[in-house]
Design a protein around this motif. Structure first.
Motif, PDB file in Angstrom:
ATOM      1  N   MET A  40       6.871  -4.744  25.915  1.00 34.45           N
ATOM      2  CA  MET A  40       6.483  -5.468  24.652  1.00 34.45           C
ATOM      3  C   MET A  40       6.586  -5.013  23.193  1.00 34.45           C
ATOM      4  O   MET A  40       6.565  -3.874  23.118  1.00 34.45           O
ATOM      5  CB  MET A  40       4.750  -5.961  24.907  1.00 34.45           C
ATOM      6  CG  MET A  40       4.405  -6.709  23.707  1.00 34.45           C
ATOM      7  SD  MET A  40       2.686  -6.990  23.511  1.00 34.45           S
ATOM      8  CE  MET A  40       2.323  -8.062  24.655  1.00 34.45           C
ATOM      9  N   ARG A  41       7.523  -5.763  22.484  1.00 31.80           N
ATOM     10  CA  ARG A  41       7.678  -5.213  21.160  1.00 31.80           C
ATOM     11  C   ARG A  41       6.587  -5.208  20.364  1.00 31.80           C
ATOM     12  O   ARG A  41       5.785  -6.031  20.286  1.00 31.80           O
ATOM     13  CB  ARG A  41       8.891  -5.857  20.659  1.00 31.80           C
ATOM     14  CG  ARG A  41      10.169  -5.686  20.892  1.00 31.80           C
ATOM     15  CD  ARG A  41      11.280  -6.609  20.614  1.00 31.80           C
ATOM     16  NE  ARG A  41      11.175  -6.686  18.988  1.00 31.80           N
ATOM     17  CZ  ARG A  41      11.921  -7.532  18.389  1.00 31.80           C
ATOM     18  NH1 ARG A  41      12.717  -8.329  19.044  1.00 31.80           N
ATOM     19  NH2 ARG A  41      11.913  -7.661  17.154  1.00 31.80           N
ATOM     20  N   GLU A  42       6.328  -4.322  19.462  1.00 26.48           N
ATOM     21  CA  GLU A  42       5.137  -4.108  18.575  1.00 26.48           C
ATOM     22  C   GLU A  42       5.567  -5.001  17.353  1.00 26.48           C
ATOM     23  O   GLU A  42       6.660  -4.840  16.856  1.00 26.48           O
ATOM     24  CB  GLU A  42       5.236  -2.804  18.117  1.00 26.48           C
ATOM     25  CG  GLU A  42       4.334  -2.015  19.208  1.00 26.48           C
ATOM     26  CD  GLU A  42       3.713  -0.693  18.702  1.00 26.48           C
ATOM     27  OE1 GLU A  42       4.499  -0.163  17.576  1.00 26.48           O
ATOM     28  OE2 GLU A  42       3.143   0.100  19.559  1.00 26.48           O
ATOM     29  N   SER A  43       4.784  -5.709  16.730  1.00 31.13           N
ATOM     30  CA  SER A  43       4.869  -6.510  15.560  1.00 31.13           C
ATOM     31  C   SER A  43       5.108  -5.518  14.460  1.00 31.13           C
ATOM     32  O   SER A  43       4.305  -4.559  14.445  1.00 31.13           O
ATOM     33  CB  SER A  43       3.967  -7.560  15.393  1.00 31.13           C
ATOM     34  OG  SER A  43       2.769  -7.205  15.474  1.00 31.13           O
ATOM     35  N   GLN A  44       5.350  -5.809  13.318  1.00 28.10           N
ATOM     36  CA  GLN A  44       5.079  -5.347  12.143  1.00 28.10           C
ATOM     37  C   GLN A  44       3.892  -5.420  11.456  1.00 28.10           C
ATOM     38  O   GLN A  44       3.818  -6.543  11.250  1.00 28.10           O
ATOM     39  CB  GLN A  44       6.621  -5.342  11.152  1.00 28.10           C
ATOM     40  CG  GLN A  44       7.701  -4.883  11.697  1.00 28.10           C
ATOM     41  CD  GLN A  44       7.882  -3.461  11.812  1.00 28.10           C
ATOM     42  OE1 GLN A  44       7.240  -2.648  10.928  1.00 28.10           O
ATOM     43  NE2 GLN A  44       8.352  -2.766  12.831  1.00 28.10           N
ATOM     44  N   LEU A  45       3.278  -4.717  11.145  1.00 27.09           N
ATOM     45  CA  LEU A  45       1.938  -4.844  10.457  1.00 27.09           C
ATOM     46  C   LEU A  45       2.174  -4.290   8.984  1.00 27.09           C
ATOM     47  O   LEU A  45       2.247  -2.895   8.825  1.00 27.09           O
ATOM     48  CB  LEU A  45       0.661  -3.984  11.212  1.00 27.09           C
ATOM     49  CG  LEU A  45       0.488  -4.529  12.575  1.00 27.09           C
ATOM     50  CD1 LEU A  45      -0.591  -3.850  13.240  1.00 27.09           C
ATOM     51  CD2 LEU A  45       0.079  -6.078  12.578  1.00 27.09           C
ATOM     52  N   ASP A  46       1.621  -5.327   7.801  1.00 27.67           N
ATOM     53  CA  ASP A  46       1.618  -4.970   6.733  1.00 27.67           C
ATOM     54  C   ASP A  46       0.224  -4.684   6.301  1.00 27.67           C
ATOM     55  O   ASP A  46      -0.419  -5.949   6.012  1.00 27.67           O
ATOM     56  CB  ASP A  46       2.555  -5.773   5.921  1.00 27.67           C
ATOM     57  CG  ASP A  46       2.486  -5.451   4.343  1.00 27.67           C
ATOM     58  OD1 ASP A  46       1.718  -4.464   4.015  1.00 27.67           O
ATOM     59  OD2 ASP A  46       2.843  -6.551   3.601  1.00 27.67           O
ATOM     60  N   PRO A  47      -0.437  -3.658   6.070  1.00 28.19           N
ATOM     61  CA  PRO A  47      -1.651  -3.516   5.712  1.00 28.19           C
ATOM     62  C   PRO A  47      -2.045  -4.249   4.517  1.00 28.19           C
ATOM     63  O   PRO A  47      -3.385  -4.544   4.366  1.00 28.19           O
ATOM     64  CB  PRO A  47      -1.955  -1.994   5.720  1.00 28.19           C
ATOM     65  CG  PRO A  47      -0.848  -1.286   6.389  1.00 28.19           C
ATOM     66  CD  PRO A  47       0.341  -2.260   6.503  1.00 28.19           C
ATOM     67  N   SER A  48      -1.287  -4.109   3.411  1.00 25.81           N
ATOM     68  CA  SER A  48      -1.513  -4.880   2.348  1.00 25.81           C
ATOM     69  C   SER A  48      -1.535  -6.441   2.410  1.00 25.81           C
ATOM     70  O   SER A  48      -1.915  -6.932   1.259  1.00 25.81           O
ATOM     71  CB  SER A  48      -0.437  -4.367   1.037  1.00 25.81           C
ATOM     72  OG  SER A  48       0.693  -4.863   1.343  1.00 25.81           O
ATOM     73  N   ALA A  49      -1.291  -7.038   3.544  1.00 29.02           N
ATOM     74  CA  ALA A  49      -0.903  -8.360   3.557  1.00 29.02           C
ATOM     75  C   ALA A  49      -2.635  -9.063   3.716  1.00 29.02           C
ATOM     76  O   ALA A  49      -2.429 -10.079   3.127  1.00 29.02           O
ATOM     77  CB  ALA A  49      -0.130  -8.747   4.674  1.00 29.02           C
ATOM     78  N   SER A  50      -3.432  -8.517   4.465  1.00 26.35           N
ATOM     79  CA  SER A  50      -4.729  -9.185   4.682  1.00 26.35           C
ATOM     80  C   SER A  50      -5.735  -7.836   5.253  1.00 26.35           C
ATOM     81  O   SER A  50      -5.143  -6.992   5.854  1.00 26.35           O
ATOM     82  CB  SER A  50      -4.605 -10.127   5.511  1.00 26.35           C
ATOM     83  OG  SER A  50      -4.456  -9.910   6.785  1.00 26.35           O
ATOM     84  N   PRO A  51      -6.956  -8.272   5.119  1.00 26.75           N
ATOM     85  CA  PRO A  51      -7.703  -7.258   5.789  1.00 26.75           C
ATOM     86  C   PRO A  51      -7.604  -7.121   7.350  1.00 26.75           C
ATOM     87  O   PRO A  51      -7.766  -6.172   7.991  1.00 26.75           O
ATOM     88  CB  PRO A  51      -9.189  -7.935   5.574  1.00 26.75           C
ATOM     89  CG  PRO A  51      -9.020  -8.446   4.286  1.00 26.75           C
ATOM     90  CD  PRO A  51      -7.639  -9.412   4.324  1.00 26.75           C
ATOM     91  N   LEU A  52      -7.166  -8.288   7.970  1.00 29.30           N
ATOM     92  CA  LEU A  52      -6.783  -8.326   9.338  1.00 29.30           C
ATOM     93  C   LEU A  52      -5.803  -7.525   9.665  1.00 29.30           C
ATOM     94  O   LEU A  52      -5.808  -6.810  10.827  1.00 29.30           O
ATOM     95  CB  LEU A  52      -6.597  -9.804   9.783  1.00 29.30           C
ATOM     96  CG  LEU A  52      -6.485  -9.769  11.400  1.00 29.30           C
ATOM     97  CD1 LEU A  52      -7.674  -9.498  12.032  1.00 29.30           C
ATOM     98  CD2 LEU A  52      -6.274 -11.270  11.752  1.00 29.30           C
ATOM     99  N   LYS A  53      -4.549  -7.499   9.023  1.00 29.57           N
ATOM    100  CA  LYS A  53      -3.631  -6.856   9.083  1.00 29.57           C
ATOM    101  C   LYS A  53      -3.877  -5.126   8.891  1.00 29.57           C
ATOM    102  O   LYS A  53      -3.413  -4.426   9.668  1.00 29.57           O
ATOM    103  CB  LYS A  53      -2.426  -7.317   8.190  1.00 29.57           C
ATOM    104  CG  LYS A  53      -1.757  -8.537   8.519  1.00 29.57           C
ATOM    105  CD  LYS A  53      -0.862  -8.793   9.554  1.00 29.57           C
ATOM    106  CE  LYS A  53      -0.358 -10.160   9.826  1.00 29.57           C
ATOM    107  NZ  LYS A  53       0.315 -10.295  10.972  1.00 29.57           N
ATOM    108  N   ALA A  54      -4.722  -4.961   7.929  1.00 26.30           N
ATOM    109  CA  ALA A  54      -5.109  -3.503   7.447  1.00 26.30           C
ATOM    110  C   ALA A  54      -5.862  -3.210   8.773  1.00 26.30           C
ATOM    111  O   ALA A  54      -5.767  -2.080   9.201  1.00 26.30           O
ATOM    112  CB  ALA A  54      -5.924  -3.601   6.421  1.00 26.30           C
ATOM    113  N   PHE A  55      -6.828  -3.843   9.437  1.00 29.45           N
ATOM    114  CA  PHE A  55      -7.501  -3.531  10.645  1.00 29.45           C
ATOM    115  C   PHE A  55      -6.810  -3.163  11.571  1.00 29.45           C
ATOM    116  O   PHE A  55      -6.664  -2.159  12.228  1.00 29.45           O
ATOM    117  CB  PHE A  55      -8.264  -4.681  10.984  1.00 29.45           C
ATOM    118  CG  PHE A  55      -9.085  -4.147  12.098  1.00 29.45           C
ATOM    119  CD1 PHE A  55     -10.424  -3.385  12.253  1.00 29.45           C
ATOM    120  CD2 PHE A  55      -8.932  -5.031  13.446  1.00 29.45           C
ATOM    121  CE1 PHE A  55     -10.972  -3.103  13.320  1.00 29.45           C
ATOM    122  CE2 PHE A  55      -9.472  -4.424  14.634  1.00 29.45           C
ATOM    123  CZ  PHE A  55     -10.500  -3.573  14.720  1.00 29.45           C
ATOM    124  N   GLY A  56      -5.657  -4.061  11.971  1.00 27.12           N
ATOM    125  CA  GLY A  56      -4.716  -4.009  13.027  1.00 27.12           C
ATOM    126  C   GLY A  56      -3.952  -2.624  12.817  1.00 27.12           C
ATOM    127  O   GLY A  56      -3.590  -1.975  13.779  1.00 27.12           O
TER     128      GLY A  56
END
Length: 60
Positions: free
Chosen positions: A1-17
């Motif tokens: 499975m490919r990992e998605s790119q996570l931009d922590p500055s995009a949202s609290p959920l992305k930061a948590f991820g």
């Protein structure tokens, strides 16, 4: 499975991820292994479940 790119500055959920991924990898765990340790299923969640925060923290 490919990992998605996570931009922590995009949202609290992305930061948590992003933080969860970083800690999981630092511990040498796959997503499945972390799920087994925290007794979480592969079900899709919209965010962190407060009932399982302690279990996730203790996995690290």
């Amino acid at each position: 499975m490919r990992e998605s790119q996570l931009d922590p500055s995009a949202s609290p959920l992305k930061a948590f991820g992003a933080q969860l991924r970083r800690l999981r990898k630092a511990a040498g765990l796959t997503q499945t292994q972390l799920g087994d340790l925290t007794q979480l299923t592969c079900a899709f969640h919209l965010g962190p479940c407060p009932d399982h925060e302690r279990e996730r923290e203790s996995a690290f």
